[in-house]
Design a protein around this motif. Structure first.
Motif, PDB file in Angstrom:
ATOM      1  N   UNK A  84       0.811  -1.220   0.000  1.00 26.73           N
ATOM      2  CA  UNK A  84       0.000   0.000   0.000  1.00 26.73           C
ATOM      3  C   UNK A  84       0.841   1.265   0.000  1.00 26.73           C
ATOM      4  N   UNK A  85       1.857   1.316   0.860  1.00 27.46           N
ATOM      5  CA  UNK A  85       2.641   2.547   0.973  1.00 27.46           C
ATOM      6  C   UNK A  85       3.380   2.881  -0.319  1.00 27.46           C
ATOM      7  N   UNK A  86       3.900   1.886  -0.987  1.00 27.79           N
ATOM      8  CA  UNK A  86       4.659   2.160  -2.197  1.00 27.79           C
ATOM      9  C   UNK A  86       3.763   2.508  -3.383  1.00 27.79           C
ATOM     10  N   UNK A  87       2.437   2.329  -3.222  1.00 30.36           N
ATOM     11  CA  UNK A  87       1.501   2.620  -4.303  1.00 30.36           C
ATOM     12  C   UNK A  87       1.005   4.069  -4.308  1.00 30.36           C
ATOM     13  N   UNK A  88       1.428   4.865  -3.349  1.00 29.13           N
ATOM     14  CA  UNK A  88       0.980   6.255  -3.300  1.00 29.13           C
ATOM     15  C   UNK A  88       1.350   7.029  -4.565  1.00 29.13           C
ATOM     16  N   UNK A  89       2.559   6.854  -5.148  1.00 33.70           N
ATOM     17  CA  UNK A  89       2.852   7.557  -6.398  1.00 33.70           C
ATOM     18  C   UNK A  89       1.897   7.165  -7.527  1.00 33.70           C
ATOM     19  N   UNK A  90       1.444   5.922  -7.538  1.00 36.86           N
ATOM     20  CA  UNK A  90       0.490   5.487  -8.551  1.00 36.86           C
ATOM     21  C   UNK A  90      -0.830   6.229  -8.390  1.00 36.86           C
ATOM     22  N   UNK A  91      -1.285   6.355  -7.138  1.00 36.48           N
ATOM     23  CA  UNK A  91      -2.527   7.095  -6.871  1.00 36.48           C
ATOM     24  C   UNK A  91      -2.387   8.553  -7.288  1.00 36.48           C
ATOM     25  N   UNK A  92      -1.253   9.159  -6.934  1.00 33.01           N
ATOM     26  CA  UNK A  92      -1.024  10.566  -7.279  1.00 33.01           C
ATOM     27  C   UNK A  92      -0.980  10.754  -8.793  1.00 33.01           C
ATOM     28  N   UNK A  93      -0.382   9.801  -9.501  1.00 34.02           N
ATOM     29  CA  UNK A  93      -0.317   9.904 -10.960  1.00 34.02           C
ATOM     30  C   UNK A  93      -1.707   9.824 -11.573  1.00 34.02           C
ATOM     31  N   UNK A  94      -2.534   8.923 -11.050  1.00 39.28           N
ATOM     32  CA  UNK A  94      -3.907   8.798 -11.560  1.00 39.28           C
ATOM     33  C   UNK A  94      -4.688  10.081 -11.317  1.00 39.28           C
ATOM     34  N   UNK A  95      -4.529  10.655 -10.142  1.00 35.58           N
ATOM     35  CA  UNK A  95      -5.225  11.904  -9.825  1.00 35.58           C
ATOM     36  C   UNK A  95      -4.742  13.032 -10.743  1.00 35.58           C
ATOM     37  N   UNK A  96      -3.457  13.040 -11.014  1.00 37.01           N
ATOM     38  CA  UNK A  96      -2.866  14.110 -11.829  1.00 37.01           C
ATOM     39  C   UNK A  96      -3.380  14.061 -13.275  1.00 37.01           C
TER      40      UNK A  96
END
Length: 390
Positions: free
Chosen positions: A51-63
Motif C-alpha cells: 500500500x505505501x509504495x503505491x501512493x505515487x500510482x494514486x497521485x499519478x492517476x489523480x494528476x
C-alpha cells in the motif's frame, strides 16, 4: 464541456500498473467512476502489503484526471485488496503478558471500556466538565468536519460546548467555522476563545497566518497545546471537543497523558487502508486508558443528486464491522455529500447552516450517541465497586 467516464478511463489507461505490467484499468484496479459537478470520484485497489509504495500510482492517476479539460477536481483513494472472506486481518498486536489462570487456548474477551481515572494524576481544566477527543489514524477522512458537526450537535442538544483545534500543523477550525482575527486576552496572559454558532473555539490558526508553516519539533507542539488548553478562559463548558491531528504522535500523547480525557471518538472512511490506520489510533487510546466512545464511518456512501442512485465509492460498512469486531460502539455513518463539503468550505458547517436537513440529523444523532456513551461511562465511574461486608 461535460466529461464522460470514457474520457477518464482513456486517461487512466496511460497509468502503468504495479511493476509496469499493463495499465491500472485493464488490470481491474479502478473502481466504478462517478462524475458530479465536474469532479471525478474513484478508488484504486492495491495489494495491502504494498500500500505505501503505491501512493505515487494514486497521485499519478489523480494528476492525469485533473488534466482533462473540463475537470474541476478529482478524489482518488487507495483501497486495500481484500482477502477471500472479508476484511484484511488486523495489524498484529503485541501480546499481553500471560495470565496463569487463563488457559493457553482461551480467547481473550473484548476489553472493557474503563471510566477515566480520577487518581491518575492528570489535572483537569477548570470550568470544563468533560473533554472528548475526536481522532483518526490518518488524514483525509473528514475528521475535522466530523468534530465540528458533533460539537454543533451537542450544542443543539442544549449543552455548552467548546472546540480545541489541536492540529498545530494544519488547523482547520478557522476555515470550518468562518472565524478570523486574533483572540483577545483577559489580563495579558489568559486568552479569550473566539466564538461562532454558539461554540467557544481556540486554534493555532488564530495566532499565525494561515500560510505560515509550523516548523516545530515535538516539545514546541506540546507546549503550544498545553497553553491553548490551560491558558484559555474556557468555562463554563459541559464538554470540550478536541479535534486531534491525524496519527499517533506527540500531540495525541500529550492530550492522552496530561488531560483526563472522558473519551475518544474515532473517525474512519470505509476502505481497508483507512481502517488499518484507525485501529492504530484506537489502540493508542486503549493503551493510555482513555475510554472509546465509538467509531464514526465518514464518506460512507454517495447518493447521486440527479438519479438518487447510491454509490459506495470507498466501500461501505467497513467501520461498522470493525466496531462490532472490536466491541466498540458504532456511532453512525455519514454520507459523502456535496452539501457537507460546500458548507464546510463556506465556514458554515451543515448542522449550523441547515439544522433541519438530513445530514444535520445524522450528526445530531451521532452527537446524542456520543453523549450517551459519555454519561454511561461517567455513571460507571461514579458508582464504583460494591463492597459487601459479611
Amino acid at each position: 464541456m461535460s466529461v464522460t467516464k470514457e474520457a477518464v478511463i482513456d486517461r487512466l489507461k496511460t497509468i502503468s500498473g504495479p511493476d509496469f505490467s499493463g495499465n491500472i484499468v485493464d488490470l481491474g484496479m479502478v473502481s466504478e467512476i462517478f462524475i458530479a459537478d465536474a469532479k471525478v470520484f474513484f478508488s484504486i485497489t492495491v495489494p495491502a502489503a504494498r500500500a505505501q509504495e503505491m501512493e505515487p500510482l494514486r497521485a499519478a492517476a489523480e494528476r492525469v484526471v485533473k488534466a482533462i479539460p473540463g475537470i474541476a477536481g478529482a478524489v482518488v483513494a487507495l483501497t486495500a485488496e481484500k482477502k477471500s472472506g472479508g476484511m484484511e486481518a488486523p495489524v498484529p498486536q503485541r501480546p499481553a503478558p500471560p495470565r496463569p489462570a487463563a488457559p493457553p487456548a482461551a480467547a481473550a474477551p473484548a476489553p472493557r471500556q474503563a471510566p477515566p481515572s480520577q487518581s491518575s494524576g492528570k489535572r483537569g481544566v477548570p470550568g470544563i466538565e468533560a473533554i472528548i477527543a475526536v481522532a483518526s489514524g490518518k488524514g483525509g477522512v473528514g475528521k475535522s468536519t466530523t468534530a465540528v458537526n458533533i460539537a454543533l450537535g451537542l450544542a443543539a442538544n442544549g449543552l455548552k460546548v467548546g472546540v480545541l483545534d489541536a492540529d498545530i500543523y494544519g488547523p482547520s477550525m478557522p476555515k470550518l467555522l468562518g472565524i478570523h482575527g486574533k483572540p483577545e486576552t483577559v489580563d495579558g496572559k489568559v486568552l479569550k476563545p473566539k466564538e461562532n454558532y454558539g461554540l467557544k473555539v481556540m486554534s493555532m490558526g488564530f495566532l499565525v497566518d494561515e500560510e505560515t508553516p509550523m516548523i516545530w519539533r515535538g516539545p514546541m507542539v506540546m507546549s503550544a497545546l498545553t497553553q491553548m488548553l490551560r491558558e484559555v478562559e474556557w468555562g463554563p463548558l459541559d464538554v470540550l471537543v478536541v479535534d486531534m491531528p491525524p496519527g499517533t504522535g506527540d500531540a495525541q500523547l500529550t492530550m492522552a497523558q496530561q488531560v483526563p480525557l472522558a473519551g475518544a471518538v474515532i473517525v474512519s472512511t470505509p476502505q481497508d487502508l483507512a481502517l488499518i490506520d484507525a485501529r492504530k489510533g484506537l489502540n493508542m487510546f486503549r493503551k493510555v486508558d482513555v475510554p472509546l466512545l465509538g467509531i464514526v464511518e465518514n464518506m460512507s456512501y454517495f447518493i447521486a443528486p440527479d438519479t438518487g442512485k447510491r454509490y459506495d465509492i470507498f466501500g461501505h460498512g467497513g467501520a461498522q464491522k470493525e466496531a462490532e469486531r472490536l466491541g466498540v460502539p458504532f456511532l453512525g455513518a455519514v454520507p459523502l455529500e456535496m452539501g457537507i463539503r460546500e458548507s464546510s468550505d463556506a465556514g458554515a458547517p451543515v448542522v449550523a447552516a441547515k439544522p433541519d436537513g438530513a445530514e444535520a440529523k445524522i450528526y445530531k444523532e451521532i452527537a446524542a450517541r456520543t453523549w450517551a456513551q459519555l454519561q454511561a461511562g461517567k455513571g460507571a465511574a461514579e458508582s464504583g465497586p460494591n463492597i459487601v461486608f459479611e
